[in-house]
Design a protein around this motif. Sequence first.
Motif, PDB file in Angstrom:
ATOM      1  N   ALA A 107       0.841  -1.206   0.000  1.00 41.85           N
ATOM      2  CA  ALA A 107       0.000   0.000   0.000  1.00 41.85           C
ATOM      3  C   ALA A 107       0.875   1.254   0.000  1.00 41.85           C
ATOM      4  O   ALA A 107       0.595   2.220  -0.723  1.00 41.85           O
ATOM      5  CB  ALA A 107      -0.945  -0.012   1.206  1.00 41.85           C
ATOM      6  N   ILE A 108       1.936   1.239   0.791  1.00 36.24           N
ATOM      7  CA  ILE A 108       2.875   2.370   0.826  1.00 36.24           C
ATOM      8  C   ILE A 108       3.541   2.555  -0.538  1.00 36.24           C
ATOM      9  O   ILE A 108       3.637   3.670  -1.046  1.00 36.24           O
ATOM     10  CB  ILE A 108       3.921   2.162   1.942  1.00 36.24           C
ATOM     11  CG1 ILE A 108       3.244   2.279   3.318  1.00 36.24           C
ATOM     12  CG2 ILE A 108       5.078   3.160   1.801  1.00 36.24           C
ATOM     13  CD1 ILE A 108       4.101   1.803   4.475  1.00 36.24           C
ATOM     14  N   GLU A 109       3.970   1.450  -1.156  1.00 37.86           N
ATOM     15  CA  GLU A 109       4.582   1.515  -2.492  1.00 37.86           C
ATOM     16  C   GLU A 109       3.642   2.155  -3.501  1.00 37.86           C
ATOM     17  O   GLU A 109       4.084   2.787  -4.461  1.00 37.86           O
ATOM     18  CB  GLU A 109       4.947   0.109  -2.983  1.00 37.86           C
ATOM     19  CG  GLU A 109       6.110  -0.522  -2.279  1.00 37.86           C
ATOM     20  CD  GLU A 109       6.288  -1.990  -2.668  1.00 37.86           C
ATOM     21  OE1 GLU A 109       5.669  -2.463  -3.656  1.00 37.86           O
ATOM     22  OE2 GLU A 109       7.048  -2.677  -1.959  1.00 37.86           O
ATOM     23  N   ARG A 110       2.340   1.988  -3.305  1.00 39.11           N
ATOM     24  CA  ARG A 110       1.332   2.544  -4.214  1.00 39.11           C
ATOM     25  C   ARG A 110       0.949   3.977  -3.839  1.00 39.11           C
ATOM     26  O   ARG A 110       0.010   4.540  -4.385  1.00 39.11           O
ATOM     27  CB  ARG A 110       0.073   1.666  -4.225  1.00 39.11           C
ATOM     28  CG  ARG A 110       0.302   0.238  -4.690  1.00 39.11           C
ATOM     29  CD  ARG A 110       0.669   0.189  -6.183  1.00 39.11           C
ATOM     30  NE  ARG A 110       0.646  -1.152  -6.708  1.00 39.11           N
ATOM     31  CZ  ARG A 110       1.720  -1.921  -6.883  1.00 39.11           C
ATOM     32  NH1 ARG A 110       2.915  -1.475  -6.559  1.00 39.11           N
ATOM     33  NH2 ARG A 110       1.608  -3.140  -7.375  1.00 39.11           N
ATOM     34  N   GLY A 111       1.661   4.543  -2.857  1.00 40.09           N
ATOM     35  CA  GLY A 111       1.451   5.946  -2.498  1.00 40.09           C
ATOM     36  C   GLY A 111       0.425   6.212  -1.423  1.00 40.09           C
ATOM     37  O   GLY A 111       0.036   7.363  -1.206  1.00 40.09           O
ATOM     38  N   ASN A 112      -0.007   5.191  -0.718  1.00 38.29           N
ATOM     39  CA  ASN A 112      -1.019   5.360   0.323  1.00 38.29           C
ATOM     40  C   ASN A 112      -0.396   5.735   1.656  1.00 38.29           C
ATOM     41  O   ASN A 112       0.664   5.229   2.014  1.00 38.29           O
ATOM     42  CB  ASN A 112      -1.828   4.071   0.485  1.00 38.29           C
ATOM     43  CG  ASN A 112      -2.617   3.758  -0.761  1.00 38.29           C
ATOM     44  OD1 ASN A 112      -3.620   4.387  -1.023  1.00 38.29           O
ATOM     45  ND2 ASN A 112      -2.140   2.809  -1.545  1.00 38.29           N
ATOM     46  N   THR A 113      -1.085   6.596   2.397  1.00 39.95           N
ATOM     47  CA  THR A 113      -0.670   6.959   3.752  1.00 39.95           C
ATOM     48  C   THR A 113      -1.637   6.402   4.780  1.00 39.95           C
ATOM     49  O   THR A 113      -1.480   6.626   5.976  1.00 39.95           O
ATOM     50  CB  THR A 113      -0.595   8.493   3.913  1.00 39.95           C
ATOM     51  OG1 THR A 113      -1.875   9.057   3.620  1.00 39.95           O
ATOM     52  CG2 THR A 113       0.467   9.078   2.988  1.00 39.95           C
ATOM     53  N   ARG A 114      -2.639   5.668   4.292  1.00 40.53           N
ATOM     54  CA  ARG A 114      -3.675   5.105   5.166  1.00 40.53           C
ATOM     55  C   ARG A 114      -4.113   3.767   4.587  1.00 40.53           C
ATOM     56  O   ARG A 114      -4.232   3.615   3.383  1.00 40.53           O
ATOM     57  CB  ARG A 114      -4.854   6.076   5.187  1.00 40.53           C
ATOM     58  CG  ARG A 114      -5.981   5.722   6.090  1.00 40.53           C
ATOM     59  CD  ARG A 114      -6.971   6.910   6.113  1.00 40.53           C
ATOM     60  NE  ARG A 114      -7.990   6.718   7.104  1.00 40.53           N
ATOM     61  CZ  ARG A 114      -9.212   6.285   6.838  1.00 40.53           C
ATOM     62  NH1 ARG A 114      -9.581   6.026   5.607  1.00 40.53           N
ATOM     63  NH2 ARG A 114     -10.084   6.129   7.802  1.00 40.53           N
ATOM     64  N   SER A 115      -4.339   2.813   5.473  1.00 40.42           N
ATOM     65  CA  SER A 115      -4.851   1.507   5.071  1.00 40.42           C
ATOM     66  C   SER A 115      -6.216   1.309   5.720  1.00 40.42           C
ATOM     67  O   SER A 115      -6.413   1.683   6.879  1.00 40.42           O
ATOM     68  CB  SER A 115      -3.893   0.405   5.524  1.00 40.42           C
ATOM     69  OG  SER A 115      -4.402  -0.869   5.192  1.00 40.42           O
ATOM     70  N   THR A 116      -7.144   0.719   4.974  1.00 37.23           N
ATOM     71  CA  THR A 116      -8.477   0.428   5.495  1.00 37.23           C
ATOM     72  C   THR A 116      -8.777  -1.046   5.283  1.00 37.23           C
ATOM     73  O   THR A 116      -8.128  -1.726   4.474  1.00 37.23           O
ATOM     74  CB  THR A 116      -9.554   1.273   4.786  1.00 37.23           C
ATOM     75  OG1 THR A 116      -9.539   0.959   3.392  1.00 37.23           O
ATOM     76  CG2 THR A 116      -9.325   2.758   4.993  1.00 37.23           C
ATOM     77  N   LEU A 117      -9.770  -1.532   6.014  1.00 36.92           N
ATOM     78  CA  LEU A 117     -10.206  -2.920   5.862  1.00 36.92           C
ATOM     79  C   LEU A 117     -11.533  -3.114   6.554  1.00 36.92           C
ATOM     80  O   LEU A 117     -11.990  -2.255   7.302  1.00 36.92           O
ATOM     81  CB  LEU A 117      -9.154  -3.893   6.423  1.00 36.92           C
ATOM     82  CG  LEU A 117      -8.722  -3.727   7.890  1.00 36.92           C
ATOM     83  CD1 LEU A 117      -9.649  -4.469   8.840  1.00 36.92           C
ATOM     84  CD2 LEU A 117      -7.300  -4.218   8.057  1.00 36.92           C
ATOM     85  N   SER A 118     -12.146  -4.241   6.283  1.00 35.15           N
ATOM     86  CA  SER A 118     -13.353  -4.665   6.983  1.00 35.15           C
ATOM     87  C   SER A 118     -13.003  -5.967   7.689  1.00 35.15           C
ATOM     88  O   SER A 118     -12.727  -6.970   7.039  1.00 35.15           O
ATOM     89  CB  SER A 118     -14.506  -4.872   5.999  1.00 35.15           C
ATOM     90  OG  SER A 118     -15.666  -5.276   6.689  1.00 35.15           O
ATOM     91  N   SER A 119     -12.975  -5.936   9.007  1.00 40.35           N
ATOM     92  CA  SER A 119     -12.544  -7.091   9.788  1.00 40.35           C
ATOM     93  C   SER A 119     -13.707  -7.974  10.209  1.00 40.35           C
ATOM     94  O   SER A 119     -14.796  -7.499  10.509  1.00 40.35           O
ATOM     95  CB  SER A 119     -11.812  -6.630  11.048  1.00 40.35           C
ATOM     96  OG  SER A 119     -11.454  -7.739  11.858  1.00 40.35           O
ATOM     97  N   THR A 120     -13.422  -9.249  10.279  1.00 45.40           N
ATOM     98  CA  THR A 120     -14.347 -10.190  10.888  1.00 45.40           C
ATOM     99  C   THR A 120     -14.242 -10.064  12.404  1.00 45.40           C
ATOM    100  O   THR A 120     -13.294  -9.461  12.930  1.00 45.40           O
ATOM    101  CB  THR A 120     -13.982 -11.635  10.497  1.00 45.40           C
ATOM    102  OG1 THR A 120     -12.653 -11.907  10.981  1.00 45.40           O
ATOM    103  CG2 THR A 120     -14.069 -11.860   9.002  1.00 45.40           C
ATOM    104  N   GLU A 121     -15.191 -10.647  13.104  1.00 41.73           N
ATOM    105  CA  GLU A 121     -15.097 -10.739  14.566  1.00 41.73           C
ATOM    106  C   GLU A 121     -13.848 -11.536  14.939  1.00 41.73           C
ATOM    107  O   GLU A 121     -13.113 -11.186  15.864  1.00 41.73           O
ATOM    108  CB  GLU A 121     -16.343 -11.407  15.142  1.00 41.73           C
ATOM    109  CG  GLU A 121     -16.351 -11.491  16.654  1.00 41.73           C
ATOM    110  CD  GLU A 121     -16.467 -10.129  17.308  1.00 41.73           C
ATOM    111  OE1 GLU A 121     -15.767  -9.920  18.327  1.00 41.73           O
ATOM    112  OE2 GLU A 121     -17.230  -9.275  16.832  1.00 41.73           O
ATOM    113  N   THR A 122     -13.590 -12.581  14.197  1.00 45.98           N
ATOM    114  CA  THR A 122     -12.446 -13.461  14.455  1.00 45.98           C
ATOM    115  C   THR A 122     -11.133 -12.697  14.422  1.00 45.98           C
ATOM    116  O   THR A 122     -10.258 -12.934  15.256  1.00 45.98           O
ATOM    117  CB  THR A 122     -12.429 -14.606  13.420  1.00 45.98           C
ATOM    118  OG1 THR A 122     -13.670 -15.322  13.503  1.00 45.98           O
ATOM    119  CG2 THR A 122     -11.274 -15.557  13.650  1.00 45.98           C
TER     120      THR A 122
END
Length: 163
Positions: A107-122
Amino acid sequence: MKIQDAVINDAPAACEVLRRSISELCVADHGNDPAILAAWLRNKTPEIVASWIAQVDSSLLVAIEHGAILVVGSVTDAGEIILNYVSPDARFRGVSRAMLAALEARAIERGNTRSTLSSTETARRFYHANGYAEDGVKTRNYGTNTGYRMAKSLTAQIVDHVS
Protein backbone atom coordinates in the motif's frame (compact mmCIF):
# COMPACT_ATOMS: atom_id res chain seq x y z
CA MET A 1 8.55 -18.54 4.66
CA LYS A 2 8.49 -16.30 1.60
CA ILE A 3 5.79 -13.76 0.74
CA GLN A 4 5.38 -13.11 -2.97
CA ASP A 5 2.93 -12.06 -5.63
CA ALA A 6 0.58 -14.92 -6.44
CA VAL A 7 0.68 -16.46 -9.90
CA ILE A 8 -2.22 -18.11 -11.71
CA ASN A 9 -0.96 -21.59 -10.76
CA ASP A 10 -1.39 -20.62 -7.08
CA ALA A 11 -5.17 -20.19 -7.49
CA PRO A 12 -6.32 -23.71 -6.46
CA ALA A 13 -4.15 -23.84 -3.32
CA ALA A 14 -4.92 -20.21 -2.42
CA CYS A 15 -8.62 -20.96 -2.83
CA GLU A 16 -8.31 -23.93 -0.48
CA VAL A 17 -6.63 -21.72 2.17
CA LEU A 18 -9.42 -19.15 1.87
CA ARG A 19 -12.17 -21.77 2.15
CA ARG A 20 -10.57 -23.60 5.09
CA SER A 21 -9.79 -20.39 6.95
CA ILE A 22 -13.37 -19.16 6.64
CA SER A 23 -14.97 -22.53 7.40
CA GLU A 24 -12.71 -23.58 10.25
CA LEU A 25 -11.49 -20.34 11.84
CA CYS A 26 -14.33 -17.84 11.37
CA VAL A 27 -17.00 -19.72 13.29
CA ALA A 28 -17.54 -16.66 15.52
CA ASP A 29 -18.70 -14.88 12.38
CA HIS A 30 -20.74 -17.50 10.51
CA GLY A 31 -21.88 -19.54 13.53
CA ASN A 32 -21.86 -22.67 11.35
CA ASP A 33 -24.98 -21.31 9.64
CA PRO A 34 -25.05 -23.10 6.25
CA ALA A 35 -26.65 -20.11 4.47
CA ILE A 36 -24.06 -17.63 5.73
CA LEU A 37 -21.20 -20.01 5.02
CA ALA A 38 -22.47 -20.72 1.50
CA ALA A 39 -22.77 -16.99 0.76
CA TRP A 40 -19.27 -16.31 2.10
CA LEU A 41 -17.70 -19.17 0.14
CA ARG A 42 -19.64 -18.60 -3.10
CA ASN A 43 -16.90 -16.50 -4.71
CA LYS A 44 -14.04 -18.59 -3.32
CA THR A 45 -13.44 -20.79 -6.35
CA PRO A 46 -10.13 -21.41 -8.15
CA GLU A 47 -11.45 -19.57 -11.22
CA ILE A 48 -12.43 -16.48 -9.25
CA VAL A 49 -9.20 -16.49 -7.24
CA ALA A 50 -7.32 -16.69 -10.57
CA SER A 51 -9.25 -13.61 -11.75
CA TRP A 52 -8.21 -11.77 -8.56
CA ILE A 53 -4.58 -12.67 -9.24
CA ALA A 54 -4.89 -11.18 -12.73
CA GLN A 55 -6.42 -7.87 -11.58
CA VAL A 56 -4.25 -4.85 -12.32
CA ASP A 57 -5.58 -2.54 -9.59
CA SER A 58 -4.74 -4.79 -6.64
CA SER A 59 -2.07 -7.20 -5.43
CA LEU A 60 -2.78 -10.75 -4.31
CA LEU A 61 0.08 -12.10 -2.22
CA VAL A 62 0.77 -15.55 -0.84
CA ALA A 63 3.06 -16.71 1.93
CA ILE A 64 4.72 -19.98 1.00
CA GLU A 65 6.72 -22.40 3.13
CA HIS A 66 7.99 -25.77 1.93
CA GLY A 67 5.82 -25.44 -1.19
CA ALA A 68 2.57 -24.89 0.76
CA ILE A 69 0.56 -21.66 0.84
CA LEU A 70 0.08 -20.57 4.45
CA VAL A 71 -1.61 -17.19 4.02
CA VAL A 72 -3.46 -15.38 1.24
CA GLY A 73 -3.67 -11.60 1.31
CA SER A 74 -4.77 -8.86 -1.05
CA VAL A 75 -4.59 -5.08 -1.05
CA THR A 76 -6.03 -2.65 -3.57
CA ASP A 77 -3.95 0.12 -5.08
CA ALA A 78 -6.08 2.48 -2.93
CA GLY A 79 -4.73 0.82 0.24
CA GLU A 80 -7.75 -1.30 1.20
CA ILE A 81 -6.84 -4.74 2.53
CA ILE A 82 -9.51 -7.03 1.10
CA LEU A 83 -8.08 -10.45 2.05
CA ASN A 84 -5.87 -11.76 4.85
CA TYR A 85 -6.71 -15.40 5.52
CA VAL A 86 -4.43 -17.91 7.19
CA SER A 87 -4.47 -21.68 6.80
CA PRO A 88 -5.70 -23.36 9.98
CA ASP A 89 -2.44 -25.33 9.86
CA ALA A 90 -0.39 -22.12 10.26
CA ARG A 91 -2.47 -20.15 12.76
CA PHE A 92 -0.62 -18.42 15.64
CA ARG A 93 2.78 -18.71 13.94
CA GLY A 94 3.11 -15.02 13.04
CA VAL A 95 2.41 -15.57 9.35
CA SER A 96 -0.72 -13.38 9.34
CA ARG A 97 1.28 -10.54 10.91
CA ALA A 98 4.01 -10.98 8.29
CA MET A 99 1.38 -10.89 5.54
CA LEU A 100 -0.21 -7.78 7.03
CA ALA A 101 3.19 -6.05 7.00
CA ALA A 102 3.68 -7.05 3.36
CA LEU A 103 0.21 -5.76 2.41
CA GLU A 104 0.88 -2.47 4.20
CA ALA A 105 4.27 -2.19 2.46
CA ARG A 106 2.56 -2.70 -0.90
CA ALA A 107 0.00 0.00 0.00
CA ILE A 108 2.87 2.37 0.83
CA GLU A 109 4.58 1.52 -2.49
CA ARG A 110 1.33 2.54 -4.21
CA GLY A 111 1.45 5.95 -2.50
CA ASN A 112 -1.02 5.36 0.32
CA THR A 113 -0.67 6.96 3.75
CA ARG A 114 -3.67 5.11 5.17
CA SER A 115 -4.85 1.51 5.07
CA THR A 116 -8.48 0.43 5.50
CA LEU A 117 -10.21 -2.92 5.86
CA SER A 118 -13.35 -4.66 6.98
CA SER A 119 -12.54 -7.09 9.79
CA THR A 120 -14.35 -10.19 10.89
CA GLU A 121 -15.10 -10.74 14.57
CA THR A 122 -12.45 -13.46 14.46
CA ALA A 123 -9.69 -11.07 13.29
CA ARG A 124 -10.79 -7.91 15.09
CA ARG A 125 -8.41 -8.27 18.07
CA PHE A 126 -5.57 -9.10 15.66
CA TYR A 127 -6.09 -5.84 13.75
CA HIS A 128 -6.41 -3.81 16.97
CA ALA A 129 -3.11 -5.30 18.15
CA ASN A 130 -1.54 -4.21 14.86
CA GLY A 131 -2.57 -0.55 15.09
CA TYR A 132 -5.98 -0.53 13.40
CA ALA A 133 -8.94 1.31 14.94
CA GLU A 134 -12.67 1.23 14.24
CA ASP A 135 -13.45 3.65 11.45
CA GLY A 136 -17.09 3.72 10.50
CA VAL A 137 -20.30 1.85 10.87
CA LYS A 138 -20.28 -1.92 11.23
CA THR A 139 -21.35 -3.59 7.99
CA ARG A 140 -23.24 -6.76 7.20
CA ASN A 141 -21.02 -9.17 5.27
CA TYR A 142 -22.44 -12.41 3.83
CA GLY A 143 -25.31 -12.31 6.31
CA THR A 144 -23.09 -11.72 9.35
CA ASN A 145 -23.14 -8.59 11.49
CA THR A 146 -19.39 -8.61 11.90
CA GLY A 147 -17.93 -6.33 9.24
CA TYR A 148 -15.90 -3.92 11.38
CA ARG A 149 -14.61 -1.01 9.28
CA MET A 150 -11.08 -0.25 10.46
CA ALA A 151 -8.23 2.04 9.44
CA LYS A 152 -4.60 2.71 10.23
CA SER A 153 -2.24 5.52 9.36
CA LEU A 154 0.75 4.32 7.39
CA THR A 155 2.60 7.65 7.74
CA ALA A 156 4.97 6.41 10.47
CA GLN A 157 5.72 3.32 8.42
CA ILE A 158 6.49 5.46 5.37
CA VAL A 159 9.14 7.32 7.41
CA ASP A 160 10.58 3.99 8.63
CA HIS A 161 10.40 2.51 5.12
CA VAL A 162 12.27 5.48 3.61
CA SER A 163 14.94 5.71 6.35
